[in-house]
Each structure stands twice: as structure tokens, then as C-alpha cells.
Design an enzyme around this catalytic site. Structure first.
Site, PDB file in Angstrom:
ATOM      1  N   HIS A 122      90.434 -37.605 -39.042  1.00  0.00           N
ATOM      2  CA  HIS A 122      89.949 -37.774 -40.406  1.00  0.00           C
ATOM      3  C   HIS A 122      91.152 -37.734 -41.341  1.00  0.00           C
ATOM      4  CE1 HIS A 122      87.921 -36.607 -44.186  1.00  0.00           C
ATOM      5  NE2 HIS A 122      86.768 -36.954 -43.635  1.00  0.00           N
ATOM      6  N   ASP A 199      90.167 -28.810 -35.916  1.00  0.00           N
ATOM      7  CA  ASP A 199      89.216 -29.252 -36.937  1.00  0.00           C
ATOM      8  C   ASP A 199      87.827 -29.236 -36.307  1.00  0.00           C
ATOM      9  OD1 ASP A 199      87.512 -30.707 -38.557  1.00  0.00           O
ATOM     10  OD2 ASP A 199      88.843 -32.424 -38.796  1.00  0.00           O
ATOM     11  N   GLN A 202      82.926 -31.236 -37.024  1.00  0.00           N
ATOM     12  CA  GLN A 202      81.853 -31.951 -36.345  1.00  0.00           C
ATOM     13  C   GLN A 202      81.375 -31.257 -35.073  1.00  0.00           C
ATOM     14  OE1 GLN A 202      80.240 -34.520 -37.510  1.00  0.00           O
ATOM     15  NE2 GLN A 202      81.566 -34.950 -39.266  1.00  0.00           N
ATOM     16  N   LYS A 225      77.992 -29.041 -43.169  1.00  0.00           N
ATOM     17  CA  LYS A 225      77.716 -29.731 -41.908  1.00  0.00           C
ATOM     18  C   LYS A 225      77.058 -28.791 -40.896  1.00  0.00           C
ATOM     19  CE  LYS A 225      81.749 -32.745 -42.553  1.00  0.00           C
ATOM     20  NZ  LYS A 225      81.083 -34.012 -42.899  1.00  0.00           N
ATOM     21  N   CYS A 363      86.510 -42.182 -43.637  1.00  0.00           N
ATOM     22  CA  CYS A 363      87.780 -41.459 -43.853  1.00  0.00           C
ATOM     23  C   CYS A 363      88.597 -41.406 -42.566  1.00  0.00           C
ATOM     24  CB  CYS A 363      87.530 -40.061 -44.398  1.00  0.00           C
ATOM     25  SG  CYS A 363      86.781 -40.048 -46.040  1.00  0.00           S
TER      26      CYS A 363
END
Length: 405
Positions: A122, A199, A202, A225, A363
Site C-alpha cells: 500500500h 502491516d 488487512q 477495518k 493505493c
């Protein structure tokens, strides 16, 4: 629809509405998840009963708000199995968490040091490292990704050397759904003395995270999220690293003593939390975590996998559909294009049928360019989605083809 999924859907008020005269089919969970009523109630209750600033208050409302705020930190600590609550730093989201590490941990980098990221990142996990490399004279190296959207692991190993000071990698690609082999990557990076930032924007909504078992140095995720509110996120960092890092931003709360001659900084975690925080967001995030921990997450993950497999099966029968990312190990993110149709037009026609998807480059421009597309259509599934909704997506695509192809 199973009884379990039907009961869970009842917890999410936004799912029960019509869009353009059609029942909402919400397939944009990779962008943000819907919120259960318990999260909405927790935020509302704070504002109705306990609204006050946290810490240092000499009255009951402040005491109650502070207790809920710091209890939420312990809730998140336990959720990701951090060693101490002091290792949980509140931020605005994954983006700010990564920027904090880039500016604060990045302050220790020197000219010639290297930072590794992957081609599927991202923008929030690309641009901060580009800027850091420019400031410090460091080198940014990119791990390639193959035609299926899988990280080239041998190339990653080849890139590792004692000049690499940080590996910053996405756990699950937001554009491709690829699940990266982060356990092995962390161990390999540590073997050459590098630190690792993961990260988790997700991944955290789909399965349990154990930062100690991973032995990851930094882990970032966003509340919105994770069925929680927007504007709140988490940075986990190992205590020794956070202690050694300078503050990212300055202001109230993050100080111990201020004079015009010198300022000393507060202890963890407050050193990284200047100003009035997003108190309602923290409380809402804790409510979301409590909600999730009351569910059988393994069963819900299996259900999400079933949804993804249903989409893959239907896609195989649609000649005009090209998958963007077909890794062997995928989370429930389904990216595609219809050959000859712009993704934005596909998204618009689906919306007219009440089907919410995401379109564009997500992104993640570099990986879109690698696949030779300006963007894709992304359907991202959560546990409250159903097989019928996957079928509705493909019925909607059949109708869209009549206008676009």
C-alpha cells in the site's frame, strides 16, 4: 444462509437497508468493515455518560473515562498477545503507525543502510520509506512479486544482508489478497540483524494475531477495518525499541517536565501519544475486540474461505473476467477486471444493483502497473457476507456486461 451467519448479520444495522431499491450487498470490507451495534452503543454511551478528557482529571467523569481508556489498552494487548500494555500505542490508524516508525525508529538509520519493502505494498508502506531514504541517504529495495501476485521469496532472501536495517511488509495485500509468509520472513530478517514492521491492516480482522509468537518488532492495524470506529489505530512495538526511539510528535501528555531550557519526556506509552486522544475511538475499538473474541474465529475464517472459493469458481466460467492476484494463499479479497471495461464503470453499474465494491488502484499503483491495469474491481468479503451475496455479485456482473462489453 447458516443460522450462525444470519444471527451475526443481525448485529450490524447498516447491512439491513436498500440501495437504489435493492437489498444492500456490502462487499467493500477491505476498505472498511461495518460496525456491530455493541460498538455503536459503546461510543454513544461514552458521550452520553462519561464524556471527559483522560488522565489528570480530578473528577468522576475523568476517572471513568480514564479507566475505560486504559482498560481498552489492556484489551488490545491481550488481543494481539503483546507482553505489556505499554507496548500498545494509540494512533489514528495503520498509516500513522507506519509514519511513526519511519520518523522515530528511522531516526537511527544512516547513509548506506537499506530498507526492504515489497512490490505489493500500500502507498502508506511505500512513501514513508521513500522519504526516510531521501532524508538519510539510505537505500530502498523492493522485493519482486510474480505473475500470480505472490512474493518472490528467494529474491527476498537474496536481498538480505547486514546493511538491511528494516523490513516493512504487508501481512495481507489489500489489492491482491495475498497472504505473505511473514513468520519465515521475520526469522530471516532477524538473522541479519534487521527489524521488521508488519502491516496488519488487512489481516487482523480475519484471524488471531500473536505478536510474541511472530517475534515481530512492530505491528500496525486500524480500528475501522476491525469492525471498530474510524480514526483509531494501533502501533505495537517491542518495549526496548520504543524506549530507545525519540517522540514522533510533541505536545501535552507526552512530556514529563517542560522548561524553556529543557524538556524531558513521559514514559511509555504516553511518550508517543501527544494531545487529547480519540477517546471514543479507543473505547469503540475495545468493544469491537470484545465482540470478536466472543466468536469462533476459526469457523468464521472457514466461512470467508468458502466465499472466496465460490467467487473463484464462478469466475472460472466468466471468460471476460481476469483475476488480479491469484496467489495460492489468499485472504478473502477478490480483485479482477472485465476485459474491455473500465473498473469504475463496472463499480457504478454494480452500485445501481445495490452491490458495493471498491474500484481503482487501491493505493497500490506499483502492483497495478505490474499487472498492466489502471486499477481493478475489488470485492472483499467478511464473515457477515453470504454465498447468496457472492452469487448476486456475479449476477450483477452479467448485467453489467450487457452495457459495457
Amino acid at each position: 444462509m447458516s443460522d450462525l451467519i444470519q444471527r451475526l448479520r443481525a448485529d450490524f444495522p447498516a447491512l439491513h437497508q436498500e440501495i437504489n431499491g435493492k437489498p444492500l450487498v456490502y462487499l467493500d470490507n477491505g476498505a472498511t468493515t461495518q460496525k456491530p451495534q455493541v460498538v455503536i452503543d459503546a461510543i454513544s454511551d461514552y458521550y452520553r455518560h462519561d464524556n471527559s478528557n483522560v488522565h489528570r482529571g480530578a473528577h468522576t467523569l475523568s476517572d471513568r473515562a480514564t479507566h475505560a481508556f486504559e482498560q481498552a489498552r489492556k484489551t488490545v494487548q491481550q488481543f494481539i498477545n503483546a507482553a505489556k500494555p505499554e507496548e500498545i500505542i494509540w494512533t489514528r490508524g495503520t498509516t500513522e503507525s507506519i509514519n511513526l516508525v519511519a520518523h522515530s525508529f528511522g531516526d537511527s538509520l544512516q547513509a548506506g543502510d537499506q530498507i526492504l519493502i515489497s512490490a505489493m505494498e500500500h502507498h502508506a508502506n511505500i512513501v514513508p520509506w521513500q522519504m526516510l531514504a531521501q532524508r538519510k541517504g539510505a537505500e530502498l529495495k523492493v522485493i519482486p512479486v510474480n505473475e500470480r501476485g505472490e512474493l518472490d521469496y528467494p529474491a527476498f532472501v537474496e536481498l538480505l544482508n547486514d546493511r538491511v536495517k528494516l523490513v516493512s511488509i504487508v501481512h495481507v495485500s489489500n489489492a491482491l489478497g495475498t497472504i505473505n509468509p511473514v513468520e519465515d520472513m521475520i526469522a530471516k530478517a532477524h538473522a541479519v540483524g534487521a527489524k521488521v514492521l508488519l502491516d496488519g491492516a488487512q489481516s487482523t480482522a480475519h484471524w488471531d494475531i500473536d505478536v510474541q509468537a511472530l517475534d515481530v518488532d512492530f505491528f500496525a492495524f486500524s480500528g475501522h477495518k476491525l469492525f471498530g470506529p474510524t480514526g483509531i489505530g494501533v502501533l505495537y512495538g517491542k518495549e526496548a525499541l520504543l524506549e530507545a526511539m525519540p517522540p514522533y510528535q510533541t505536545g501535552g501528555e507526552m512530556i514529563e517536565h517542560v522548561s524553556f531550557e529543557q524538556t524531558t519526556f513521559n514514559q511509555l506509552p504516553f511518550k508517543f501519544e501527544p494531545g487529547t486522544p480519540n477517546i471514543a475511538g479507543v473505547i469503540g475499538l475495545a468493544a469491537a475486540v470484545d465482540y470478536l473474541q466472543g466468536l469462533d474465529r476459526d469457523a468464521l475464517l472457514a466461512h470467508e474461505h468458502q466465499l472466496l472459493q465460490r467467487a473463484r469458481t464462478l469466475a472460472a466460467d466468466m471468460a471476460e473476467l481476469r483475476l488480479i492476484g491469484d496467489a495460492e494463499h489468499k485472504a478473502s479479497i477478490f480483485g479482477f477486471v472485465l476485459n474491455g471495461a473500465h473498473p469504475a464503470d463496472v463499480g457504478t453499474l454494480l452500485d445501481q444493483q445495490g452491490i458495493a465494491v471498491r474500484t481503482g488502484h487501491h493505493c497500490a499503483m506499483p502492483i497495478m502497473e505490474q499487472f498492466g491495469v489502471p486499477g481493478s474491481v475489488r470485492a472483499s468479503f467478511s464473515f457477515y457476507n453470504t454465498v447468496d451475496e457472492v452469487d448476486a455479485l456475479f449476477a450483477g456482473l452479467e448485467k453489467a456486461k450487457l452495457f459495457l462489453l
